[in-house]
Enzyme design. Structure first.
Site, PDB file in Angstrom:
ATOM      1  NE  ARG A   1      -1.847  -1.310   3.698  1.00 31.27           N
ATOM      2  CZ  ARG A   1      -1.952  -0.912   4.851  1.00 31.27           C
ATOM      3  NH1 ARG A   1      -3.371  -0.682   5.167  1.00 31.27           N
ATOM      4  NH2 ARG A   1      -1.332  -1.343   6.040  1.00 31.27           N
TER       5      ARG A   1
ATOM      6  CD  GLU B   1     -10.045   5.935  -1.131  1.00 28.28           C
ATOM      7  OE1 GLU B   1     -10.715   5.570  -0.172  1.00 28.28           O
ATOM      8  OE2 GLU B   1      -8.713   5.096  -1.480  1.00 28.28           O
TER       9      GLU B   1
ATOM     10  NE  ARG C   1      -6.474   6.463   0.993  1.00 27.69           N
ATOM     11  CZ  ARG C   1      -6.998   7.651   1.427  1.00 27.69           C
ATOM     12  NH1 ARG C   1      -7.803   8.125   0.239  1.00 27.69           N
ATOM     13  NH2 ARG C   1      -7.159   8.096   2.368  1.00 27.69           N
TER      14      ARG C   1
ATOM     15  CE1 TYR D   1      -0.951   5.130   3.688  1.00 24.62           C
ATOM     16  CE2 TYR D   1       0.716   3.564   4.166  1.00 24.62           C
ATOM     17  CZ  TYR D   1      -0.787   3.859   3.765  1.00 24.62           C
ATOM     18  OH  TYR D   1      -1.520   2.775   3.617  1.00 24.62           O
TER      19      TYR D   1
ATOM     20  NE  ARG E   1      -2.243   2.637   9.344  1.00 25.44           N
ATOM     21  CZ  ARG E   1      -2.133   1.213   9.037  1.00 25.44           C
ATOM     22  NH1 ARG E   1      -2.918   0.854   8.073  1.00 25.44           N
ATOM     23  NH2 ARG E   1      -1.588   0.658   9.945  1.00 25.44           N
TER      24      ARG E   1
ATOM     25  NE  ARG F   1      -1.299   1.062 -18.811  1.00 26.59           N
ATOM     26  CZ  ARG F   1      -1.234  -0.198 -18.324  1.00 26.59           C
ATOM     27  NH1 ARG F   1      -0.046  -0.851 -17.626  1.00 26.59           N
ATOM     28  NH2 ARG F   1      -2.469  -0.641 -18.175  1.00 26.59           N
TER      29      ARG F   1
ATOM     30  CB  CYS G   1      -8.455   5.006 -11.851  1.00 27.65           C
ATOM     31  SG  CYS G   1      -6.542   4.971 -12.562  1.00 27.65           S
TER      32      CYS G   1
END
Length: 115
Positions: free
Chosen positions: A2, A72, A84, A102, A110, A58, A69
């Site tokens: 992540r 959220e 993200r 992050y 986080r 790409r 894609c």
């Protein structure tokens, strides 16, 4: 694996540069070869509409990796302008050794995982 990055503004150049930065750091931070990447899902907060972040992958040469894609959930008070990613990878690395990345303001999402 992540990761997330906060973008300064909703401009294609800014979104793509930040996404390239995030993806490059995930690859570098986990010693990945592009052949290890199975697929990558990118999400953006609802305030980022200027481009698809997958285009950045790409641009980095990931032409044979499936990309997706999505937007959220628009939660009131959520951190704005965030890209993200969730990368599915082929790896012998134990979960405890995976570096989730992050960057910039997204560190607030986080702090326990931010390097």
């Amino acid at each position: 694996m992540r990761g997330a990055i906060q973008v300064d503004r909703d401009d294609p150049a800014d979104v793509l540069a930040a996404t390239r930065e995030l993806l490059a750091e995930v690859v570098r931070g986990n010693s990945l070869d592009p052949a290890d990447l199975i697929s990558i899902m990118f999400t953006v907060t609802p305030d980022l509409t200027s481009c698809f972040p997958a285009r950045a992958a790409r641009d980095l040469g990931l032409h044979d990796v499936p990309l997706l894609c999505a937007t959220e959930v628009d939660v009131p008070g959520a951190l704005p302008r965030v890209v993200r990613l969730l990368a599915h990878v082929e790896s012998d690395r134990p979960r405890s050794a995976v570096r989730h990345i992050y960057l910039r303001g997204a560190v607030r999402l986080r702090p326990d995982l931010a390097a």
